[in-house]
Motif scaffolding. Structure first.
Motif, short mmCIF file in Angstrom:
data_model
loop_
_atom_site.label_atom_id
_atom_site.label_comp_id
_atom_site.label_asym_id
_atom_site.label_seq_id
_atom_site.Cartn_x
_atom_site.Cartn_y
_atom_site.Cartn_z
N VAL A 191 9.16 9.24 -6.93
CA VAL A 191 7.88 9.41 -6.26
C VAL A 191 8.09 9.31 -4.75
N SER A 192 7.62 10.32 -4.02
CA SER A 192 7.75 10.27 -2.57
C SER A 192 6.50 9.67 -1.94
N ASP A 193 6.73 8.95 -0.84
CA ASP A 193 5.67 8.24 -0.14
C ASP A 193 5.74 8.61 1.34
N PHE A 194 4.59 8.91 1.94
CA PHE A 194 4.53 9.27 3.36
C PHE A 194 5.18 8.21 4.25
N SER A 195 4.93 6.94 3.97
CA SER A 195 5.36 5.87 4.85
C SER A 195 6.72 5.27 4.52
N TYR A 196 7.06 5.19 3.24
CA TYR A 196 8.23 4.43 2.82
C TYR A 196 9.37 5.27 2.26
N GLY A 197 9.20 6.56 2.08
CA GLY A 197 10.29 7.39 1.57
C GLY A 197 10.19 7.59 0.07
N LEU A 198 11.27 7.25 -0.62
CA LEU A 198 11.38 7.55 -2.05
C LEU A 198 11.39 6.28 -2.88
N TYR A 199 10.56 6.26 -3.91
CA TYR A 199 10.60 5.20 -4.91
C TYR A 199 11.21 5.78 -6.17
N ILE A 200 12.04 5.00 -6.84
CA ILE A 200 12.60 5.40 -8.14
C ILE A 200 12.13 4.35 -9.13
N LEU A 201 11.32 4.79 -10.08
CA LEU A 201 10.71 3.91 -11.07
C LEU A 201 11.26 4.24 -12.43
N GLU A 202 11.28 3.25 -13.31
CA GLU A 202 11.71 3.46 -14.68
C GLU A 202 10.57 3.07 -15.61
N PHE A 203 10.15 4.00 -16.46
CA PHE A 203 9.13 3.71 -17.44
C PHE A 203 9.78 3.59 -18.81
N LYS A 204 9.42 2.54 -19.51
CA LYS A 204 9.94 2.33 -20.86
C LYS A 204 8.77 2.24 -21.82
N ALA A 205 8.85 2.96 -22.92
CA ALA A 205 7.82 2.88 -23.95
C ALA A 205 7.93 1.53 -24.66
N LYS A 242 0.86 -1.19 0.00
CA LYS A 242 0.00 0.00 0.00
C LYS A 242 0.89 1.23 0.00
N VAL A 243 0.48 2.27 -0.70
CA VAL A 243 1.27 3.48 -0.79
C VAL A 243 0.45 4.68 -0.34
N ALA A 244 1.17 5.78 -0.09
CA ALA A 244 0.56 7.08 0.18
C ALA A 244 1.44 8.10 -0.52
N LEU A 245 1.29 8.18 -1.85
CA LEU A 245 2.19 8.98 -2.67
C LEU A 245 1.89 10.46 -2.56
N TRP A 246 2.96 11.22 -2.57
CA TRP A 246 2.85 12.66 -2.41
C TRP A 246 3.33 13.40 -3.64
N GLY A 247 4.61 13.37 -3.90
CA GLY A 247 5.18 14.14 -5.00
C GLY A 247 5.70 13.27 -6.11
N VAL A 248 5.86 13.88 -7.29
CA VAL A 248 6.40 13.16 -8.44
C VAL A 248 7.31 14.12 -9.21
N GLN A 249 8.47 13.61 -9.61
CA GLN A 249 9.41 14.33 -10.46
C GLN A 249 9.90 13.37 -11.53
N VAL A 250 10.09 13.87 -12.75
CA VAL A 250 10.53 13.04 -13.86
C VAL A 250 11.85 13.58 -14.39
N ARG A 251 12.82 12.68 -14.52
CA ARG A 251 14.12 13.01 -15.09
C ARG A 251 14.50 11.88 -16.02
N ASP A 252 14.60 12.20 -17.31
CA ASP A 252 14.89 11.19 -18.32
C ASP A 252 13.83 10.09 -18.23
N GLN A 253 14.23 8.82 -18.16
CA GLN A 253 13.24 7.74 -18.09
C GLN A 253 12.89 7.37 -16.65
N PHE A 254 13.43 8.10 -15.67
CA PHE A 254 13.18 7.78 -14.27
C PHE A 254 12.11 8.69 -13.67
N VAL A 255 11.27 8.08 -12.84
CA VAL A 255 10.22 8.82 -12.15
C VAL A 255 10.47 8.65 -10.65
#
Length: 78
Positions: free
Chosen positions: A63-77, A48-61
């Motif tokens: 995302v900050s979460d109230f409970s778990y800190g920072l997630y770094i995700l990679e989106f590929k077309a 379960k997440v509680a996402l707050w902010g989002v920033q995109v740099r190149d292919q990385f996203v």
């Protein structure tokens, strides 16, 4: 409860939006009158997440979460 967008960022034709407990959404807004869902996170087997902010740099996203800190995700077309 109805989830609402908290933060969003536009990069090119894509809108990245954090939706608190409903997670992250990526939409193709090349036709703003008909946005199309491209990707979402978390998936069904993720915590379960509680996402707050989002920033995109190149292919990385980042995302900050109230409970778990920072997630770094990679989106590929595909």
């Amino acid at each position: 409860s109805n989830p609402t967008v908290h933060n969003s960022e536009v990069q090119g034709q894509y809108l990245y939006a954090s939706w608190y407990q409903d997670g992250l959404r990526m939409l193709d807004i090349s036709d703003p009158s008909q946005p199309k869902s491209v990707a979402s996170w978390p998936l069904n087997n993720s915590p379960k997440v509680a996402l707050w902010g989002v920033q995109v740099r190149d292919q990385f996203v980042y995302v900050s979460d109230f409970s778990y800190g920072l997630y770094i995700l990679e989106f590929k077309a595909e």
